[in-house]
Design a protein around this motif. Structure first.
Motif, PDB file in Angstrom:
ATOM      1  N   THR A 184       0.828  -1.192   0.000  1.00  0.00           N
ATOM      2  CA  THR A 184       0.000   0.000   0.000  1.00  0.00           C
ATOM      3  C   THR A 184       0.869   1.252   0.000  1.00  0.00           C
ATOM      4  O   THR A 184       1.900   1.297   0.666  1.00  0.00           O
ATOM      5  CB  THR A 184      -0.889  -0.011   1.253  1.00  0.00           C
ATOM      6  N   PRO A 185       0.467   2.277  -0.766  1.00  0.00           N
ATOM      7  CA  PRO A 185       1.214   3.546  -0.716  1.00  0.00           C
ATOM      8  C   PRO A 185       1.364   4.044   0.720  1.00  0.00           C
ATOM      9  O   PRO A 185       0.402   4.032   1.489  1.00  0.00           O
ATOM     10  CB  PRO A 185       0.334   4.488  -1.557  1.00  0.00           C
ATOM     11  N   GLY A 186       2.544   4.453   1.050  1.00  0.00           N
ATOM     12  CA  GLY A 186       2.808   4.913   2.410  1.00  0.00           C
ATOM     13  C   GLY A 186       3.439   3.866   3.299  1.00  0.00           C
ATOM     14  O   GLY A 186       3.921   4.193   4.392  1.00  0.00           O
ATOM     15  N   LEU A 187       3.457   2.602   2.845  1.00  0.00           N
ATOM     16  CA  LEU A 187       4.009   1.534   3.678  1.00  0.00           C
ATOM     17  C   LEU A 187       5.504   1.738   3.905  1.00  0.00           C
ATOM     18  O   LEU A 187       5.982   1.720   5.046  1.00  0.00           O
ATOM     19  CB  LEU A 187       3.747   0.171   3.039  1.00  0.00           C
ATOM     20  N   ASN A 188       6.259   1.952   2.833  1.00  0.00           N
ATOM     21  CA  ASN A 188       7.705   2.133   2.966  1.00  0.00           C
ATOM     22  C   ASN A 188       8.037   3.318   3.871  1.00  0.00           C
ATOM     23  O   ASN A 188       8.919   3.246   4.727  1.00  0.00           O
ATOM     24  CB  ASN A 188       8.340   2.349   1.585  1.00  0.00           C
ATOM     25  N   GLU A 189       7.308   4.410   3.656  1.00  0.00           N
ATOM     26  CA  GLU A 189       7.553   5.619   4.452  1.00  0.00           C
ATOM     27  C   GLU A 189       7.252   5.371   5.924  1.00  0.00           C
ATOM     28  O   GLU A 189       8.009   5.812   6.807  1.00  0.00           O
ATOM     29  CB  GLU A 189       6.688   6.762   3.921  1.00  0.00           C
ATOM     30  N   ALA A 190       6.160   4.650   6.194  1.00  0.00           N
ATOM     31  CA  ALA A 190       5.780   4.373   7.582  1.00  0.00           C
ATOM     32  C   ALA A 190       6.808   3.473   8.260  1.00  0.00           C
ATOM     33  O   ALA A 190       7.204   3.716   9.414  1.00  0.00           O
ATOM     34  CB  ALA A 190       4.396   3.719   7.622  1.00  0.00           C
ATOM     35  N   VAL A 191       7.252   2.442   7.558  1.00  0.00           N
ATOM     36  CA  VAL A 191       8.257   1.533   8.122  1.00  0.00           C
ATOM     37  C   VAL A 191       9.541   2.289   8.443  1.00  0.00           C
ATOM     38  O   VAL A 191      10.113   2.162   9.537  1.00  0.00           O
ATOM     39  CB  VAL A 191       8.541   0.365   7.152  1.00  0.00           C
ATOM     40  N   ALA A 192      10.010   3.099   7.497  1.00  0.00           N
ATOM     41  CA  ALA A 192      11.252   3.855   7.709  1.00  0.00           C
ATOM     42  C   ALA A 192      11.120   4.812   8.889  1.00  0.00           C
ATOM     43  O   ALA A 192      12.031   4.915   9.731  1.00  0.00           O
ATOM     44  CB  ALA A 192      11.624   4.618   6.441  1.00  0.00           C
TER      45      ALA A 192
END
Length: 454
Positions: free
Chosen positions: A170-178
């Motif tokens: 989902t869009p935003g997943l990478n940003e949230a994890v980081a």
């Protein structure tokens, strides 16, 4: 509570929204002692669920968060996925998206945890479910600096569990994890033993989704605490050991000896601790086998693996054998007590792994997960060249041809020349070339040859 359940059933139609929330939350708390141990509890939950659907528009943000948390807790404790339960979840999901701007950090953490638990218990990932996850991820990114240690742990665990169950990226997943991993590094001393195990597991499970430097800095922030006087359960030791192996697997192609040596010391310590618990479940035994293999130690246990051969794997094997009749191919072969490999080219020390969607984060056929990275690294460490081929690149003979051509090049070299095999991402990169790209390269190569001959 048991004495009140019959009365609650009789008056269920008189409950308002807050009453429903309070009862569901209380019943979920009771399941920590076992769902069946409280007479009438299961029946009371099933009776109350239609009221959740009937009053779906009456719940405030806290009510929605508490209800979905309670339902997920009850399902995780054995409550059947009845039509009433599915209807209640389906009724609440649109409100997650609609009220996302009103959720506080605790609500967000509880909701994502609940979504992950539901999926882990085989709840269908509908469009509404995916939209709710996407909405919550935007909340994580917006409030990233406001989560406490427990919430950060629950969020990262939930994200890893969702993608492990093939939740789309989902869009935003990478940003949230980081963002959350940066929080972990900044507040490393706030996490207890259970948090540390869950954080290490989640970071490892997300595999290549987490940038390598961020993953290793997270491990460096947490792994030293394993040696502190913290009480880890058997499950937490097992999770941590597996995670440390995955981190070593990610570091091995980079030849970062110092970091790898430090991690291997922790791996050795964790393996000894796990052996001392004498685990009898197959998952822990598999982790012990892999750790012993990595460290070059005698395997402490023997594990029997079930094998399955996908149609894609069988079709590729047949096509490969037809193209190279003299090639000796073994299928589902166990090597060094490790899980069986798809295909082994016996005379060439080459393993071929046909990687289905379960080997990738969210099934995207691009981003390998921790389990896949570890298996490949263990085979490489044992001296095998590993060829990874995404299953979606083997759907017909034309797509198979580039890979078979590459294998022909590999096996044309005398077997003795493979004693020192390059086990880095060189082949993996080649293996991800699509059939169209291969044909384009062949065309360009032919043009270059024609030009040079003129």
């Amino acid at each position: 509570m048991a004495a009140l359940l019959p009365l609650m059933n009789a008056q269920k139609n008189q409950l308002n929204a807050q009453g429903i929330v309070n009862l569901m939350w209380s019943m979920a708390k009771l399941v920590n002692n076992g769902l069946e141990r409280t007479p009438g509890l299961k029946e009371a939950v099933v009776t109350l669920l239609p009221q959740v659907s009937a009053q779906k528009d009456q719940f405030n943000p806290q009510g929605i968060a508490n209800l979905l948390w309670a339902i997920a807790k009850l399902v995780d404790s054995g409550l059947e996925r009845t039509p009433e339960l599915k209807d209640a979840v389906a009724a609440l999901l649109p409100h997650v998206n609609a009220q996302k701007d009103q959720f506080i950090p605790q609500h967000i953490a509880n909701l994502l945890w609940a979504m992950a638990k539901l999926v882990d218990n085989r709840y269908e990932q509908t469009q509404e479910f995916n939209e709710a996850v996407a909405a919550l991820l935007t909340c994580v990114n917006r409030q990233k600096d406001q989560f406490n240690a427990q919430s950060v742990t629950n969020l990262l665990w939930a994200m890893a569990k969702l993608v492990d169950n093939r939740q789309e990226q989902t869009p935003g997943l990478n940003e949230a994890v980081a963002a959350l991993l940066f929080h972990v590094n900044a507040h490393k001393d706030q996490f207890n033993a259970q948090d540390i195990a869950n954080l290490l597991w989640a970071t490892a499970k997300l595999g290549e989704l987490v940038e390598l430097n961020l993953a290793t800095s997270t491990f460096e922030s947490l792994v030293y605490r394993i040696s502190e006087n913290l009480q880890f359960s058997q499950q937490e030791i097992s999770m941590s050991l597996w995670a440390v192996m995955v981190c070593c697997a990610r570091l091995s192609p980079d030849s970062n000896a110092n970091k790898s040596n430090v991690l291997e010391k922790h791996m050795d310590e964790l393996l000894i601790r796990l052996e001392n618990t004498s685990p009898d479940n197959e998952e822990d035994q598999s982790i012990m086998i892999m750790a012993a293999s990595w460290l070059g130690r005698a395997c402490p246990v023997v594990r029997h693996y079930q094998t399955t051969i996908s149609k894609t794997q069988a079709d590729f094997r047949d096509q490969l054998q037809s193209s190279i009749p003299s090639l000796k191919i073994e299928e589902e072969k166990r090597l060094n007590s490790l899980p069986p490999v798809d295909l082994l080219l016996t005379d060439h020390n080459i393993v071929i792994e046909v990687q289905g969607p379960s080997h990738y984060v969210g099934g995207d056929f691009k981003t390998r997960n921790g389990s896949t990275l570890l298996k490949i690294a263990l085979l490489q460490k044992a001296g095998f060249e590993v060829i990874e081929i995404p299953a979606n690149q083997l759907l017909n003979k034309d797509l198979m041809k580039p890979y078979i051509d590459q294998i022909k090049i590999r096996v044309s070299i005398p077997p003795q020349d493979h004693s020192s095999v390059s086990l880095k991402r060189g082949w993996a990169g080649a293996a991800y070339v699509t059939a169209e790209e291969h044909l384009a390269e062949q065309t360009n190569s032919a043009k270059r040859k024609k030009t040079s001959s003129q």
